[in-house]
Design a protein around this motif. Structure first.
Motif, short mmCIF file in Angstrom:
data_model
loop_
_atom_site.label_atom_id
_atom_site.label_comp_id
_atom_site.label_asym_id
_atom_site.label_seq_id
_atom_site.Cartn_x
_atom_site.Cartn_y
_atom_site.Cartn_z
N THR A 53 -67.77 5.60 33.54
CA THR A 53 -66.51 5.95 34.18
C THR A 53 -65.35 5.59 33.26
O THR A 53 -65.23 4.45 32.83
N VAL A 54 -64.51 6.56 32.96
CA VAL A 54 -63.38 6.34 32.06
C VAL A 54 -62.19 5.81 32.85
O VAL A 54 -61.68 6.48 33.75
N THR A 55 -61.75 4.60 32.54
CA THR A 55 -60.60 4.00 33.20
C THR A 55 -59.47 3.72 32.23
O THR A 55 -58.38 3.34 32.64
N ASP A 56 -59.71 3.90 30.94
CA ASP A 56 -58.73 3.63 29.90
C ASP A 56 -58.59 4.87 29.03
O ASP A 56 -59.57 5.53 28.72
N ALA A 57 -57.36 5.16 28.62
CA ALA A 57 -57.13 6.36 27.82
C ALA A 57 -57.88 6.31 26.50
O ALA A 57 -58.34 7.34 25.99
N ALA A 58 -58.05 5.12 25.93
CA ALA A 58 -58.78 5.01 24.67
C ALA A 58 -60.24 5.35 24.83
O ALA A 58 -60.88 5.86 23.90
N GLN A 59 -60.80 5.09 26.01
CA GLN A 59 -62.21 5.43 26.24
C GLN A 59 -62.45 6.93 26.22
O GLN A 59 -63.56 7.38 25.94
N ALA A 60 -61.42 7.70 26.52
CA ALA A 60 -61.57 9.15 26.56
C ALA A 60 -61.85 9.73 25.18
O ALA A 60 -62.35 10.86 25.07
N LEU A 61 -61.55 8.98 24.12
CA LEU A 61 -61.79 9.47 22.76
C LEU A 61 -63.21 9.19 22.29
O LEU A 61 -63.64 9.74 21.28
N SER A 62 -63.92 8.33 22.99
CA SER A 62 -65.25 7.92 22.54
C SER A 62 -66.21 9.11 22.49
O SER A 62 -66.46 9.77 23.51
#
Length: 226
Positions: free
Chosen positions: A1-10
């Motif tokens: 589950t993506v909760t941080d904008a930086a995680q969306a780039l992973s």
């Protein structure tokens, strides 16, 4: 589950490294665009709607329209030496349509996928006796030969993460308005309240055309977390 904008780039862009040094709720992932730098910092430059910032932790992923990464020499020509580690451009959402309210809700269960095998109290005592770190007299004086606490099971357990997001979006030929509010509550896997992360964010983006040659635009963001 993506909760941080930086995680969306992973795992989304070639050559972009995203990793976390901590599993603590709220810990911001580290992003490397052009590897490790020698200028004191290897963090990329973040540009949100034309505004320079050093963190995107307070932006709810639902409020992002697009993300673009600049990692060539041309970025330095635009943003100068501070773009030496790459640039991440973020465009947030704008108002669209005649007027629309949306609500999204996420609920996730968190638990350790695999528990490491640990020695029990008897094995632990035997290990220290064989290494001559403790004596039998010390063991008889400090252990009742019954207590056998599984500290991993005592420290970790299942937990819940919930994420609420509500938005209003509208536009016409003279302007647009986008209003968003979100609440994140992430109780980590450690028992107790030592790793609870709560975040409240809000965003108001709008523009209005007073004259064909005069348009006012405003981007506002607020955040609170603990």
């Amino acid at each position: 589950t993506v909760t941080d904008a930086a995680q969306a780039l992973s795992g989304k862009m070639a050559g972009i490294q995203t990793f976390s040094a901590s599993a603590k709720p709220g810990a911001t992932p580290t992003i490397r665009v052009r590897g490790i730098s020698s200028n004191g910092s290897s963090d990329p430059l973040y540009v949100v709607d034309g505004r320079l910032t050093n963190s995107i932790a307070g932006i709810d992923p639902n409020d992002i329209e697009s993300m673009e990464v600049l990692k060539d020499a041309a970025s330095a020509a635009i943003y100068g030496a501070q773009a030496g580690n790459g640039v991440i451009l973020i465009t947030t959402r704008r108002g669209q349509g005649d007027g629309k309210i949306t609500y999204s809700y996420q609920l996730a269960s968190q638990y350790l996928g695999k528990m490491p095998k640990m020695m029990n109290s008897e094995q632990y005592a035997q290990y220290y006796i064989e290494r001559e770190r403790i004596s039998l007299d010390y063991l008889y004086n400090n252990w009742d030969f019954k207590t056998n606490t599984d500290w991993l099971d005592y420290s970790y357990g299942s937990s819940l993460m919930q994420h609420h997001n509500v938005t209003f979006s509208a536009s016409n030929d003279r302007g647009n308005l986008y209003v968003s509010g979100s609440y994140l509550d992430n109780d980590g896997m450690l028992r107790g309240d030592a790793d609870v992360y709560s975040r409240i964010t809000g965003m108001i983006n709008g523009s209005w055309k007073f004259k064909p040659w005069l348009e006012l635009q405003s981007n506002n963001q607020i955040e609170y977390y603990r």
